[in-house]
Design a protein around this motif. Structure first.
Motif, PDB file in Angstrom:
ATOM      1  N   PRO A 134     -12.755   3.316   4.676  1.00  0.00           N
ATOM      2  CA  PRO A 134     -11.530   3.568   5.445  1.00  0.00           C
ATOM      3  C   PRO A 134     -11.343   2.534   6.557  1.00  0.00           C
ATOM      4  O   PRO A 134     -12.310   2.103   7.178  1.00  0.00           O
ATOM      5  CB  PRO A 134     -11.748   4.962   6.024  1.00  0.00           C
ATOM      6  CG  PRO A 134     -13.220   5.187   5.992  1.00  0.00           C
ATOM      7  CD  PRO A 134     -13.776   4.343   4.894  1.00  0.00           C
ATOM      8  N   ARG A 136      -9.916   1.769  10.227  1.00  0.00           N
ATOM      9  CA  ARG A 136      -9.641   2.534  11.440  1.00  0.00           C
ATOM     10  C   ARG A 136      -8.442   1.889  12.142  1.00  0.00           C
ATOM     11  O   ARG A 136      -8.501   0.732  12.542  1.00  0.00           O
ATOM     12  CB  ARG A 136     -10.853   2.540  12.376  1.00  0.00           C
ATOM     13  CG  ARG A 136     -12.085   3.151  11.761  1.00  0.00           C
ATOM     14  CD  ARG A 136     -11.900   4.658  11.588  1.00  0.00           C
ATOM     15  NE  ARG A 136     -13.038   5.212  10.868  1.00  0.00           N
ATOM     16  CZ  ARG A 136     -12.943   6.080   9.897  1.00  0.00           C
ATOM     17  NH1 ARG A 136     -11.779   6.527   9.530  1.00  0.00           N
ATOM     18  NH2 ARG A 136     -14.008   6.528   9.287  1.00  0.00           N
ATOM     19  N   PRO A 140      -3.198   6.092  14.384  1.00  0.00           N
ATOM     20  CA  PRO A 140      -3.074   6.159  12.924  1.00  0.00           C
ATOM     21  C   PRO A 140      -1.613   6.038  12.487  1.00  0.00           C
ATOM     22  O   PRO A 140      -0.701   6.343  13.246  1.00  0.00           O
ATOM     23  CB  PRO A 140      -3.640   7.536  12.574  1.00  0.00           C
ATOM     24  CG  PRO A 140      -3.722   8.290  13.850  1.00  0.00           C
ATOM     25  CD  PRO A 140      -3.688   7.325  14.983  1.00  0.00           C
ATOM     26  N   ASP A 175      -3.856   7.244   5.192  1.00  0.00           N
ATOM     27  CA  ASP A 175      -5.140   6.580   5.413  1.00  0.00           C
ATOM     28  C   ASP A 175      -5.228   5.364   4.515  1.00  0.00           C
ATOM     29  O   ASP A 175      -4.888   5.440   3.325  1.00  0.00           O
ATOM     30  CB  ASP A 175      -6.306   7.531   5.118  1.00  0.00           C
ATOM     31  CG  ASP A 175      -6.392   8.688   6.109  1.00  0.00           C
ATOM     32  OD1 ASP A 175      -5.912   8.522   7.251  1.00  0.00           O
ATOM     33  OD2 ASP A 175      -6.943   9.741   5.738  1.00  0.00           O
TER      34      ASP A 175
END
Length: 181
Positions: A134, A136, A140, A175
């Motif tokens: 993922p 970061r 988000p 994501d």
């Protein structure tokens, strides 16, 4: 005797369309005299003249200007007067409540124009399997539906800049994952 009328229309209803029929007052005076002829008018609840009344014996309501739910066009409570032509004229009022239904006419909007993140370089993997990592991002990635009452789920996708297929985005959460380092 007064009664309330109700109608629901979509915010994208085109101007010029009749949105309600059936407003009707009854005068029990002698037929075909000035005392029994009725005229209709809008007294209140139509400050921007988005609606008009047309017709003689029965009034019909016509949308005259575009509606925009997000700009506040949600409910109109219009007071309509029915008045005879007697001397003196006698009248009564009734209300027409027009509820405007929101439609999906606005695109989603991101909470920011630009999002920044970093890819952490790992030492070469000893396994042949690449595990998605993922990214970061702070803050988000987040988008919202601008249509106030619809609030559909936003679906995310990468539409450019990923020709080498290094990244994947979760269509529901936004994501982002590094999948092909």
């Amino acid at each position: 005797q007064s009664r309330e009328y109700n109608v629901t229309i979509d915010e994208n209803t085109p101007p010029g369309l009749t949105i309600f029929r059936g407003i009707h007052a009854l005068d029990k005076d002698e037929p075909n005299t000035d005392n029994s002829v009725i005229s209709y008018s809008i007294l209140d609840g139509n400050p921007q003249k988005k609606f008009s009344l047309e017709g003689n014996n029965k009034a019909v309501v016509v949308l005259r200007k575009p509606l925009d739910f997000e700009a506040g066009d949600k409910v109109f409570n219009i007071t309509i007067m029915a008045e005879d032509h007697g001397i003196p004229p006698l009248s009564t009022t009734s209300n027409l409540v027009i509820n405007v239904r929101d439609i999906d006419d606005l695109p989603p909007k991101f909470s920011q124009d630009i999002y920044k993140g970093a890819v952490v370089e790992d030492p070469p993997s000893t396994t042949s399997q690449n595990v998605p990592r993922p990214l970061r991002l702070s803050p988000p990635i987040k988008a919202f539906d601008q249509d106030q009452s619809i609030n559909d789920n936003v679906v995310y996708s990468i539409t450019g800049g990923n020709d080498m297929q290094y990244f994947r985005i979760d269509p529901e959460t936004a994501d982002i994952f590094l999948i092909n380092p």
